[in-house]
Design an enzyme around this catalytic site. Structure first.
Site, PDB file in Angstrom:
ATOM      1  N   SER A  48     -12.231 -13.053 -16.626  1.00 36.40           N
ATOM      2  CA  SER A  48     -12.516 -11.947 -17.552  1.00 36.40           C
ATOM      3  C   SER A  48     -11.849 -12.234 -18.899  1.00 36.40           C
ATOM      4  CB  SER A  48     -11.986 -10.630 -16.979  1.00 36.40           C
ATOM      5  OG  SER A  48     -10.568 -10.615 -17.068  1.00 36.40           O
ATOM      6  N   ASP A  81     -16.677 -13.292 -17.115  1.00 34.20           N
ATOM      7  CA  ASP A  81     -17.009 -11.945 -16.636  1.00 34.20           C
ATOM      8  C   ASP A  81     -16.869 -10.939 -17.786  1.00 34.20           C
ATOM      9  OD1 ASP A  81     -17.563  -9.991 -14.675  1.00 34.20           O
ATOM     10  OD2 ASP A  81     -15.422  -9.647 -14.299  1.00 34.20           O
ATOM     11  N   ASP A 103     -21.846  -8.524 -21.930  1.00 31.39           N
ATOM     12  CA  ASP A 103     -21.907  -7.112 -21.544  1.00 31.39           C
ATOM     13  C   ASP A 103     -21.988  -6.246 -22.794  1.00 31.39           C
ATOM     14  OD1 ASP A 103     -21.752  -4.595 -20.575  1.00 31.39           O
ATOM     15  OD2 ASP A 103     -19.861  -4.841 -19.507  1.00 31.39           O
ATOM     16  N   GLU A 133     -26.123  -6.988 -18.661  1.00 29.31           N
ATOM     17  CA  GLU A 133     -26.097  -5.734 -17.896  1.00 29.31           C
ATOM     18  C   GLU A 133     -26.943  -4.662 -18.568  1.00 29.31           C
ATOM     19  OE1 GLU A 133     -22.246  -4.578 -16.403  1.00 29.31           O
ATOM     20  OE2 GLU A 133     -22.672  -2.456 -16.734  1.00 29.31           O
ATOM     21  N   ILE A 254     -16.120  -9.214  -7.056  1.00 31.35           N
ATOM     22  CA  ILE A 254     -14.958  -8.646  -6.368  1.00 31.35           C
ATOM     23  C   ILE A 254     -13.676  -9.017  -7.107  1.00 31.35           C
ATOM     24  CG2 ILE A 254     -13.612  -8.713  -4.215  1.00 31.35           C
ATOM     25  CD1 ILE A 254     -16.346  -9.200  -2.789  1.00 31.35           C
TER      26      ILE A 254
HETATM   27  P1  13P Z   1     -14.236  -4.342  -8.409  1.00 32.30           P
HETATM   28  O1  13P Z   1     -13.347  -3.545  -9.297  1.00 32.30           O
HETATM   29  O2  13P Z   1     -14.960  -3.465  -7.442  1.00 32.30           O
HETATM   30  O3  13P Z   1     -13.531  -5.432  -7.718  1.00 32.30           O
HETATM   31  O4  13P Z   1     -15.377  -5.007  -9.340  1.00 32.30           O
HETATM   32  C1  13P Z   1     -15.148  -6.215  -9.996  1.00 32.30           C
HETATM   33  C2  13P Z   1     -16.204  -6.555 -10.986  1.00 32.30           C
HETATM   34  O5  13P Z   1     -17.263  -5.977 -11.048  1.00 32.30           O
HETATM   35  C3  13P Z   1     -15.898  -7.645 -11.912  1.00 32.30           C
HETATM   36  O6  13P Z   1     -16.915  -7.824 -12.866  1.00 32.30           O
HETATM   37  O1  G3H Z   2     -14.933  -5.869 -14.291  1.00 32.25           O
HETATM   38  C1  G3H Z   2     -13.787  -6.064 -14.641  1.00 32.25           C
HETATM   39  C2  G3H Z   2     -12.966  -6.981 -13.834  1.00 32.25           C
HETATM   40  O2  G3H Z   2     -12.456  -6.302 -12.720  1.00 32.25           O
HETATM   41  C3  G3H Z   2     -11.929  -7.632 -14.675  1.00 32.25           C
HETATM   42  O3  G3H Z   2     -10.874  -6.788 -14.946  1.00 32.25           O
HETATM   43  O4  G3H Z   2     -10.663  -6.983 -17.406  1.00 32.25           O
HETATM   44  O5  G3H Z   2      -8.751  -6.177 -16.001  1.00 32.25           O
HETATM   45  O6  G3H Z   2      -9.440  -8.573 -15.953  1.00 32.25           O
HETATM   46  P1  G3H Z   2      -9.874  -7.158 -16.169  1.00 32.25           P
HETATM   47 ZN    ZN Z   3     -17.865  -5.989 -13.419  1.00 34.32          ZN
END
Ligand code: 13P
Ligand code: G3H
Ligand code: ZN
Length: 318
Positions: A48, A81, A103, A133, A254
């Site tokens: 992320s 991500d 996103d 998304e 996840i």
């Molecule tokens: P969770 O918070 O359910 O683990 O989702 C993670 C996610 O969607 C990361 O993009």
């Molecule tokens: O969707 C978000 C992920 O769970 C990443 O979380 O931005 O705190 O690393 P983060």
């Molecule tokens: Zn997510």
């Protein structure tokens, strides 16, 4: 071996889903690779924007490169991500990523399309796949009216238009999940009918489910017994993953579950061993426990035991 996200999707479609696990540090990376090695599963490693900043993106990428050497059988894609345009373009430029997620789902439809198109254009040149998304995750609060919550779900017809206009490779759909440990309250539920409609309109197109941690009750209870205060935490029923895979979901995100394992291990460790202060002692337990969690999750996702067939599929170059 770092491979194309698109190829992993093509192999998985309609049969099973690939776990896309968020990582932030060396211990998570070791646990993830061990768990996938033990369960003989392909996987997606997700970084992320927050993870890129936590230490330094180069450090994280370096650890992943090393893990690739340490685990020569591993087959995985590297994915950004929830990127904004800037992070996506940076990852495209770096050449390290198999795919990026742009996103812009909080923007109006036309703007989401324009931003996503720009990222697709840049990514195409480097053969990098793009996830985007449509719709909004969340809406789990009790005070949100059901009609309002439903309005945040992905509109299947709009999804077709979005995919056509942007040229993306996979779509993250809002079907009632949300990020974090508190997903469902009141009448909130998963909307598989939305997924089914999207699949009907775009058969074969890879779909992604975000917010898919199952927030295991046992994990939450152990955290609370060790001094945590997680009240009303609830996740996605993991029995739903097989159903989602049949509806075209190839990637299941996840993150939260991994954080819960980390929290449980460390809370219990420091409760039970108050005289110890060596970070490696709980770190070793965490890596083993996280590996166990990942291996089990891959069984549920249906990706466990697929490594050999994925390897053959990639070699054939189909
Ligand atoms: P969770 O918070 O359910 O683990 O989702 C993670 C996610 O969607 C990361 O993009
Ligand atoms: O969707 C978000 C992920 O769970 C990443 O979380 O931005 O705190 O690393 P983060
Ligand atoms: Zn997510």
């Amino acid at each position: 071996m770092i491979v194309s996200t698109k190829k992993l999707f093509a192999h998985a479609y309609g049969q099973y889903a690939i776990g896309a696990y968020n990582i932030n540090n060396a211990e998570q990376i070791m646990g993830l690779f061990r768990g996938c090695q033990d369960s003989r599963a392909p996987f997606i490693i997700q970084i992320s924007k927050g993870a890129r900043k936590y230490t330094d993106k180069r450090l994280l990428e370096g650890i992943i490169r090393s893990a690739d050497e340490i685990f020569p059988d591993a087959i995985f894609a590297v994915h950004l991500d929830h990127g904004g345009e800037e992070a996506c373009l940076d990852c495209v430029k770096s050449g390290f990523y198999s795919s990026v997620m742009i996103d812009a789902s909080d923007k109006p439809f036309a703007e989401n399309v324009e931003i996503t198109k720009r990222v697709v254009k840049a990514a195409r040149k480097k053969g990098i796949a793009v996830e985007a998304e449509l719709g909004q995750l969340g809406g789990v609060e009790d005070e949100v009216a059901v009609s309002e919550a439903n309005a945040r779900l992905t509109d299947p017809k709009q999804a077709v238009e979005f995919v056509k206009k942007t040229g993306i490779d996979s779509l993250a759909c809002a079907i009632g999940t949300s990020h974090g440990a508190y997903k469902f309250s009141g009448s909130q539920r998963l909307h598989f009918e939305v997924m089914a409609e999207i699949q009907k309109l775009m058969p074969g197109f890879p779909l992604v489910m975000h917010g898919s941690s199952s927030v295991p009750k046992e994990e939450v209870d152990r955290i609370n017994a060790a001094g945590g205060k997680l009240k009303g935490a609830k996740g996605v029923d993991e029995n739903d993953f097989a159903k989602a895979a049949k509806l075209g979901v190839v990637k299941i995100n996840i993150d939260t579950d991994g954080r819960l394992v980390w929290c449980r291990v460390h809370r219990e460790f420091f409760r039970d061993w108050p005289e110890i202060f060596d970070l490696r002692d709980p770190g070793k337990i965490f890596m083993a426990e996280y590996a166990k969690y990942i291996a089990r999750k891959n069984e549920v996702l249906g990706s466990a035991g697929r490594l050999a067939e994925v390897c053959r599929y990639l070699k054939k170059g189909k």
